[in-house]
Design a protein around this motif. Structure first.
Motif, PDB file in Angstrom:
ATOM      1  N   LEU A   5       0.814  -1.212   0.000  1.00  0.00           N
ATOM      2  CA  LEU A   5       0.000   0.000   0.000  1.00  0.00           C
ATOM      3  C   LEU A   5       0.848   1.264   0.000  1.00  0.00           C
ATOM      4  O   LEU A   5       0.323   2.356  -0.142  1.00  0.00           O
ATOM      5  N   GLY A   6       2.149   1.132   0.143  1.00  0.00           N
ATOM      6  CA  GLY A   6       3.043   2.281   0.040  1.00  0.00           C
ATOM      7  C   GLY A   6       3.096   3.173   1.261  1.00  0.00           C
ATOM      8  O   GLY A   6       3.309   4.378   1.144  1.00  0.00           O
ATOM      9  N   GLU A   7       2.941   2.603   2.447  1.00  0.00           N
ATOM     10  CA  GLU A   7       2.899   3.415   3.662  1.00  0.00           C
ATOM     11  C   GLU A   7       4.232   4.057   3.997  1.00  0.00           C
ATOM     12  O   GLU A   7       4.276   5.112   4.613  1.00  0.00           O
TER      13      GLU A   7
ATOM     14  N   ILE B 106      -3.458   7.908   5.646  1.00  0.00           N
ATOM     15  CA  ILE B 106      -4.470   7.296   4.772  1.00  0.00           C
ATOM     16  C   ILE B 106      -4.881   8.211   3.624  1.00  0.00           C
ATOM     17  O   ILE B 106      -5.131   7.720   2.519  1.00  0.00           O
ATOM     18  N   GLN B 107      -4.919   9.521   3.852  1.00  0.00           N
ATOM     19  CA  GLN B 107      -5.269  10.436   2.763  1.00  0.00           C
ATOM     20  C   GLN B 107      -4.173  10.456   1.698  1.00  0.00           C
ATOM     21  O   GLN B 107      -4.472  10.448   0.501  1.00  0.00           O
ATOM     22  N   GLN B 108      -2.916  10.462   2.118  1.00  0.00           N
ATOM     23  CA  GLN B 108      -1.801  10.447   1.167  1.00  0.00           C
ATOM     24  C   GLN B 108      -1.759   9.146   0.381  1.00  0.00           C
ATOM     25  O   GLN B 108      -1.251   9.111  -0.736  1.00  0.00           O
ATOM     26  N   LEU B 109      -2.284   8.084   0.962  1.00  0.00           N
ATOM     27  CA  LEU B 109      -2.356   6.796   0.268  1.00  0.00           C
ATOM     28  C   LEU B 109      -3.554   6.716  -0.683  1.00  0.00           C
ATOM     29  O   LEU B 109      -3.691   5.759  -1.423  1.00  0.00           O
TER      30      LEU B 109
ATOM     31  N   THR C 145     -11.341   7.250   4.026  1.00  0.00           N
ATOM     32  CA  THR C 145     -11.593   6.953   5.436  1.00  0.00           C
ATOM     33  C   THR C 145     -10.686   5.829   5.916  1.00  0.00           C
ATOM     34  O   THR C 145     -10.112   5.082   5.111  1.00  0.00           O
ATOM     35  N   HIS C 146     -10.616   5.699   7.224  1.00  0.00           N
ATOM     36  CA  HIS C 146      -9.847   4.601   7.805  1.00  0.00           C
ATOM     37  C   HIS C 146     -10.477   3.256   7.428  1.00  0.00           C
ATOM     38  O   HIS C 146      -9.766   2.282   7.181  1.00  0.00           O
ATOM     39  N   ASN C 147     -11.795   3.211   7.357  1.00  0.00           N
ATOM     40  CA  ASN C 147     -12.473   1.967   6.956  1.00  0.00           C
ATOM     41  C   ASN C 147     -12.128   1.565   5.527  1.00  0.00           C
ATOM     42  O   ASN C 147     -11.973   0.378   5.235  1.00  0.00           O
TER      43      ASN C 147
ATOM     44  N   THR D  52      -4.822   6.226  12.094  1.00  0.00           N
ATOM     45  CA  THR D  52      -3.465   5.945  11.622  1.00  0.00           C
ATOM     46  C   THR D  52      -3.384   4.603  10.900  1.00  0.00           C
ATOM     47  O   THR D  52      -4.178   3.698  11.127  1.00  0.00           O
ATOM     48  N   THR D  53      -2.374   4.497  10.045  1.00  0.00           N
ATOM     49  CA  THR D  53      -2.125   3.264   9.306  1.00  0.00           C
ATOM     50  C   THR D  53      -1.367   2.269  10.191  1.00  0.00           C
ATOM     51  O   THR D  53      -0.898   2.615  11.282  1.00  0.00           O
ATOM     52  N   TYR D  54      -1.215   1.071   9.698  1.00  0.00           N
ATOM     53  CA  TYR D  54      -0.431   0.035  10.363  1.00  0.00           C
ATOM     54  C   TYR D  54       0.963   0.564  10.686  1.00  0.00           C
ATOM     55  O   TYR D  54       1.454   0.430  11.814  1.00  0.00           O
TER      56      TYR D  54
END
Length: 91
Positions: free
Chosen positions: A6-8, A25-28, A32-34, A71-73
């Protein structure tokens, strides 16, 4: 792994990477987080189908991806390491 696909974070190759410019998450590209979690779960399913991870590993990774919305993983790992390791939701 999903967080790589996912390119985190920026990865140069092999296991060399950095947590300095981790994307949110927005930059990805997620609204939404969901939405992010849905894609994360789909990537985990791909790894399960390919038999690259065990079901238990996928379940634990997904739980860790849900710990600290929004937040992401990778963000959770970087900023909330204790919560990440103990699988405790962020306050």
């Amino acid at each position: 792994m999903p967080f790589v696909e996912l390119g985190e974070a920026h990865y140069i190759g092999d296991f060399i990477g950095t947590y300095e410019s981790v994307r949110n998450i927005q930059q990805l590209g997620f609204d939404t987080h969901n939405d992010y979690l849905k894609e994360f779960r789909e990537k985990l399913a791909d790894y399960l189908d390919a038999r690259n991870i065990l079901k238990e590993e996928a379940e634990e990774m997904f739980r860790r991806a849900t710990l600290c919305p929004p937040t992401t993983y990778t963000e959770t790992y970087r900023v909330h390491y204790d919560n990440f390791v103990d699988i405790i939701p962020c306050p």
